[in-house]
Write a protein that holds these residues in place. Structure first.
Motif, PDB file in Angstrom:
ATOM      1  N   ILE A   1      44.844  28.752  25.366  1.00 59.23           N
ATOM      2  CA  ILE A   1      43.870  29.811  25.089  1.00 59.23           C
ATOM      3  C   ILE A   1      43.225  30.282  26.381  1.00 59.23           C
ATOM      4  N   PHE A   2      42.824  29.339  27.252  1.00 62.34           N
ATOM      5  CA  PHE A   2      42.228  29.708  28.537  1.00 62.34           C
ATOM      6  C   PHE A   2      43.202  30.523  29.379  1.00 62.34           C
ATOM      7  N   VAL A   3      44.446  30.103  29.410  1.00 62.00           N
ATOM      8  CA  VAL A   3      45.455  30.829  30.181  1.00 62.00           C
ATOM      9  C   VAL A   3      45.676  32.221  29.583  1.00 62.00           C
ATOM     10  N   PHE A   4      45.701  32.335  28.267  1.00 61.69           N
ATOM     11  CA  PHE A   4      45.882  33.630  27.623  1.00 61.69           C
ATOM     12  C   PHE A   4      44.751  34.588  27.985  1.00 61.69           C
ATOM     13  N   VAL A   5      43.512  34.116  27.938  1.00 63.77           N
ATOM     14  CA  VAL A   5      42.369  34.966  28.299  1.00 63.77           C
ATOM     15  C   VAL A   5      42.456  35.351  29.777  1.00 63.77           C
ATOM     16  N   ALA A   6      42.823  34.413  30.629  1.00 66.27           N
ATOM     17  CA  ALA A   6      42.982  34.724  32.056  1.00 66.27           C
ATOM     18  C   ALA A   6      44.074  35.768  32.265  1.00 66.27           C
ATOM     19  N   LEU A   7      45.162  35.673  31.507  1.00 66.55           N
ATOM     20  CA  LEU A   7      46.250  36.647  31.634  1.00 66.55           C
ATOM     21  C   LEU A   7      45.808  38.044  31.206  1.00 66.55           C
ATOM     22  N   ILE A   8      44.909  38.138  30.243  1.00 66.31           N
ATOM     23  CA  ILE A   8      44.377  39.447  29.838  1.00 66.31           C
ATOM     24  C   ILE A   8      43.632  40.084  31.000  1.00 66.31           C
ATOM     25  N   PHE A   9      42.782  39.310  31.671  1.00 67.19           N
ATOM     26  CA  PHE A   9      42.042  39.840  32.812  1.00 67.19           C
ATOM     27  C   PHE A   9      42.974  40.182  33.975  1.00 67.19           C
ATOM     28  N   ILE A  10      43.971  39.353  34.210  1.00 67.54           N
ATOM     29  CA  ILE A  10      44.942  39.632  35.268  1.00 67.54           C
ATOM     30  C   ILE A  10      45.707  40.914  34.961  1.00 67.54           C
ATOM     31  N   TYR A  11      46.097  41.097  33.693  1.00 68.67           N
ATOM     32  CA  TYR A  11      46.816  42.312  33.307  1.00 68.67           C
ATOM     33  C   TYR A  11      45.955  43.551  33.540  1.00 68.67           C
ATOM     34  N   ALA A  12      44.686  43.498  33.144  1.00 67.00           N
ATOM     35  CA  ALA A  12      43.791  44.644  33.335  1.00 67.00           C
ATOM     36  C   ALA A  12      43.604  44.945  34.823  1.00 67.00           C
TER      37      ALA A  12
END
Length: 84
Positions: free
Chosen positions: A58-69
């Motif tokens: 879950i933490f990695v998924f949220v981090a990936l959202i910010f990285i994508y943006a």
């Protein structure tokens, strides 16, 4: 489509593929396939496999959202399609 549009979408798809591959490895491989191996290590007092299964993915998924943006904003500016 113009050449610039094709390069933009190829860069966008490459970014999405890389981020989805990272998410797959963290959530499926670490959280399911090699969980028994990771359980011999500890993180924050929990077995590492358990941590990846329940919180790490879950933490990695949220981090990936910010990285994508962040990366898409840079990509948009690079190709001149930003909102400014």
């Amino acid at each position: 489509m113009s050449d610039n549009t094709n390069r933009y979408w190829k860069a966008n798809l490459r970014l999405m593929f890389i981020l989805l591959a990272i998410w797959f490895v963290v959530s499926f491989v670490f959280g399911i396939l090699i969980v028994d191996y990771l359980d011999q290590f500890h993180l924050f007092g929990f077995k590492l496999g358990f941590w990846f299964s329940h919180q790490g993915s879950i933490f990695v998924f949220v981090a990936l959202i910010f990285i994508y943006a962040w990366r898409m904003n840079r990509l948009d500016k690079q190709f001149g399609v930003d909102e400014e």
